[in-house]
Design an enzyme around this catalytic site. Structure first.
Site, PDB file in Angstrom:
ATOM      1  N   SER A  52       1.012  -0.630   0.021  1.00  0.00           N
ATOM      2  CA  SER A  52       0.239  -0.284  -0.591  1.00  0.00           C
ATOM      3  C   SER A  52       0.809   1.104   0.064  1.00  0.00           C
ATOM      4  O   SER A  52       1.637   1.412  -0.896  1.00  0.00           O
ATOM      5  CB  SER A  52      -1.331  -0.120   1.053  1.00  0.00           C
ATOM      6  OG  SER A  52      -2.425   0.519   0.959  1.00  0.00           O
ATOM      7  N   ASP A 168      -6.014  -3.394  -3.108  1.00  0.00           N
ATOM      8  CA  ASP A 168      -5.227  -3.050  -1.630  1.00  0.00           C
ATOM      9  C   ASP A 168      -3.840  -4.667  -1.078  1.00  0.00           C
ATOM     10  O   ASP A 168      -4.963  -5.089  -0.609  1.00  0.00           O
ATOM     11  CB  ASP A 168      -5.023  -2.520  -0.275  1.00  0.00           C
ATOM     12  CG  ASP A 168      -4.172  -1.834  -0.009  1.00  0.00           C
ATOM     13  OD1 ASP A 168      -3.465  -2.223   0.811  1.00  0.00           O
ATOM     14  OD2 ASP A 168      -4.061  -0.424   0.299  1.00  0.00           O
TER      15      ASP A 168
END
Length: 313
Positions: A52, A168
């Protein structure tokens, strides 16, 4: 064993250091300070794996663009952040993906940058939206590897890559210690940003919200709409009894899951040294507080200097 996309397991060499940069939304700017702090005490990682926001900062390190990227991050304002949010007409996500992608291509690295051509070893973690598989990305476009890792559901449109929809990486591996080892690191320094409260909202009465009333054109309309989406970004002193905005609720819910997953992954795949940042006073959307987060990252290294020096010895 995670699904490794374009990643081969490397043989470790004595002394090799891997840096695992975890997810944490705006708190991830602390990774910049961690890298700066490591530089100041003479520690230069051999590998960086990012999840991320950790993938974003890791890419800046791997492309030797950290100076430029830090300068941009340090100058971000609340209005700059608001411009990256789009009215969700398509319901694919709240972030203006094209604007953000263009900005990252300018401030982080160009669209033509390839991971296998970088001067430093780098990889990211993403999640296969269809089956929840953990995907490791270490070849191909740098921005694609970053984009797949940051595509938080609800904020970003998932990225199509090799016939997979990627979202993600924090959903499966919030602090990618295992990927560092797969890259060849003998010793891993992991940076965890999940400690601290989920929101920085103070428990004081909120200031009244003033509608745009037609003034300010499109920018004013966007600001008003975003105030409805996010109490955290626009109201630092929010009413403790008022419900969080939609974006805050999405991010907070995912954060709870990631925090619990982080603890389990670290227990099962412990790094040689875990650095836990103290950023409980920083909201997940406060990307405009880059200087504060970077300073905490530097301080984090200072607080752990003895352990770091012992690790590299």
């Amino acid at each position: 064993m995670p699904t490794a996309t374009s990643v081969t397991r490397q043989t470790t060499h004595p002394g090799t250091i891997g840096l695992a940069l975890g997810g944490g939304a705006a708190r991830g700017w602390a990774h910049i300070g961690v890298i700066r702090g490591l530089e100041e005490i003479g520690i230069d990682p051999d590998f960086v794996a990012g999840t991320s926001i950790g993938a974003v900062v890791g890419a800046a390190w791997a492309t030797d663009n950290l100076d430029r990227f830090e300068h941009w991050v340090s100058g971000l304002s609340k209005l700059d952040i608001a411009r990256f949010f789009a009215l969700p007409l398509s319901f694919n996500g709240f972030v203006d993906s094209q604007r953000l992608r263009t900005t990252l291509a300018r401030e982080l690295c160009g669209e033509e940058a390839l991971i296998e051509a970088l001067p430093r070893r780098f990889a990211t973690v993403a999640t296969d939206l269809d089956n929840g598989a953990e995907i490791w990305l270490q070849q191909g476009g740098v921005l694609d590897a970053v984009w797949g890792s940051i595509s938080l559901p609800g904020l970003f449109t998932p990225m199509r890559h090799n016939n997979r929809w990627l979202v993600d990486g924090g959903l499966v591996n919030p602090v990618p210690v295992s990927l560092c080892r797969a890259l060849g690191a003998e010793r891993v320094i992991a940076v965890n940003l999940s400690r601290g409260p989920l929101s920085s909202r103070k428990k004081t009465p909120a200031k009244p919200s003033h509608p745009n009333n037609g003034n300010g054109g499109l920018l004013g309309e966007m600001g008003d709409r975003l105030r409805q989406y996010s109490t955290e970004l626009f109201h630092r002193e929010a009413n403790q009894h008022a419900p969080p905005g939609l974006v805050d609720a999405i991010m907070g819910s995912i954060w709870i899951v990631q925090e619990q997953l982080t603890q389990r992954r670290i227990e099962s795949e412990p790094p040689e040294l875990l650095l836990a940042a103290e950023l409980g006073n920083m909201g997940l959307l406060e990307f405009h507080r880059g200087k504060d987060a970077i300073a905490e990252g530097r301080d984090l290294v200072k607080r752990n200097r003895a352990a770091l020096e012992q690790l590299v010895r």
